[in-house]
Write a protein that holds these residues in place. Sequence first.
Motif, PDB file in Angstrom:
ATOM      1  N   ALA A 127      -5.214  -4.447   0.664  1.00 55.94           N
ATOM      2  CA  ALA A 127      -4.259  -3.513  -0.255  1.00 55.94           C
ATOM      3  C   ALA A 127      -3.528  -4.766  -1.125  1.00 55.94           C
ATOM      4  O   ALA A 127      -3.807  -5.884  -1.356  1.00 55.94           O
ATOM      5  N   ASN A 128      -3.152  -4.243  -2.395  1.00 50.63           N
ATOM      6  CA  ASN A 128      -2.410  -4.765  -3.285  1.00 50.63           C
ATOM      7  C   ASN A 128      -1.497  -6.033  -2.843  1.00 50.63           C
ATOM      8  O   ASN A 128      -1.400  -6.996  -3.114  1.00 50.63           O
ATOM      9  N   SER A 129      -0.674  -5.616  -1.537  1.00 46.63           N
ATOM     10  CA  SER A 129       0.176  -6.382  -0.797  1.00 46.63           C
ATOM     11  C   SER A 129      -0.525  -7.226   0.250  1.00 46.63           C
ATOM     12  O   SER A 129       0.350  -8.045   0.843  1.00 46.63           O
ATOM     13  N   HIS A 130      -2.004  -7.235   0.124  1.00 46.41           N
ATOM     14  CA  HIS A 130      -2.789  -8.270   0.940  1.00 46.41           C
ATOM     15  C   HIS A 130      -2.950  -7.746   2.234  1.00 46.41           C
ATOM     16  O   HIS A 130      -3.800  -8.806   2.746  1.00 46.41           O
ATOM     17  N   GLU A 131      -2.516  -6.847   2.694  1.00 49.34           N
ATOM     18  CA  GLU A 131      -3.016  -6.690   4.229  1.00 49.34           C
ATOM     19  C   GLU A 131      -4.201  -6.087   3.942  1.00 49.34           C
ATOM     20  O   GLU A 131      -4.804  -5.469   3.033  1.00 49.34           O
ATOM     21  N   GLY A 132      -5.004  -6.195   5.253  1.00 49.87           N
ATOM     22  CA  GLY A 132      -6.561  -5.783   5.268  1.00 49.87           C
ATOM     23  C   GLY A 132      -6.232  -4.064   5.678  1.00 49.87           C
ATOM     24  O   GLY A 132      -5.344  -3.728   6.325  1.00 49.87           O
ATOM     25  N   TYR A 133      -7.445  -3.366   4.813  1.00 49.23           N
ATOM     26  CA  TYR A 133      -7.169  -2.168   5.568  1.00 49.23           C
ATOM     27  C   TYR A 133      -8.227  -1.890   6.601  1.00 49.23           C
ATOM     28  O   TYR A 133      -8.846  -2.390   7.108  1.00 49.23           O
ATOM     29  N   ARG A 134      -7.587  -0.813   7.552  1.00 46.41           N
ATOM     30  CA  ARG A 134      -8.186  -0.890   8.848  1.00 46.41           C
ATOM     31  C   ARG A 134      -8.562   0.901   8.831  1.00 46.41           C
ATOM     32  O   ARG A 134      -7.735   1.684   8.716  1.00 46.41           O
ATOM     33  N   GLY A 135      -9.882   1.116   9.011  1.00 44.73           N
ATOM     34  CA  GLY A 135     -10.324   2.455   9.669  1.00 44.73           C
ATOM     35  C   GLY A 135     -10.165   2.753  10.979  1.00 44.73           C
ATOM     36  O   GLY A 135      -9.781   1.939  11.761  1.00 44.73           O
TER      37      GLY A 135
END
Length: 147
Positions: A127-135
Motif C-alpha cells: 500500500a501507499n503507507s507501506h503495509e503489504g497487501y494480504r489476500g
Amino acid sequence: MRALLLFVIGLAFGAAGGFIGAGGMGPSSHDHAGHSDTGHDHSAMLAWDGPAPTLDLTLSPDASGVNLTIDATGFRFAPEAVNGPAVPGEGHAHVYVNGEKVRRIYAPYAHLEMVEPGDVIRVTLNANSHEGYRGTEGPLAAEVTAP
C-alpha cells in the motif's frame, strides 16, 4: 595583545556556533525514515478488499543483470501517493533478492543489477503507507528464479 584576545574570542564564538549549528545534523536528531524503508513496519499487512490481483513476474537477462516485468492485473502503481494513506488497490512493490530487500519500485518494470543465475526474486505488493497487501492465501507476492 589585543589582536590575540580578539582572535581567541572569535575562535571561541566560531567553534561554539559551529557546534550548535551541527547539532541538528547528528544521527539522533535527523529522521532517516523518509530516505529508506528502515522506518516502516514491513510485517504489517492490509487485507485486500475484493478479488485479489493476479501477480506474474518475468525476468529477461541483460548485460548487467536482469530486467523485471511485473504483471499485476487489478493493481495500480501510484508513485504520486507513496507515504500517504492506504488506498485500496494501489501502491508500489517491494523487491527482494534471496530474501534481502533491494528496492521498492513504482512501475511494472525495473532493472536489477548484480543478479546471478539461481537467485530468487520475490515481489510483494504494498500500500501507499507501506503495509503489504494480504489476500485469502497470504501475502500478495510472487517469486521467480533468475535464469
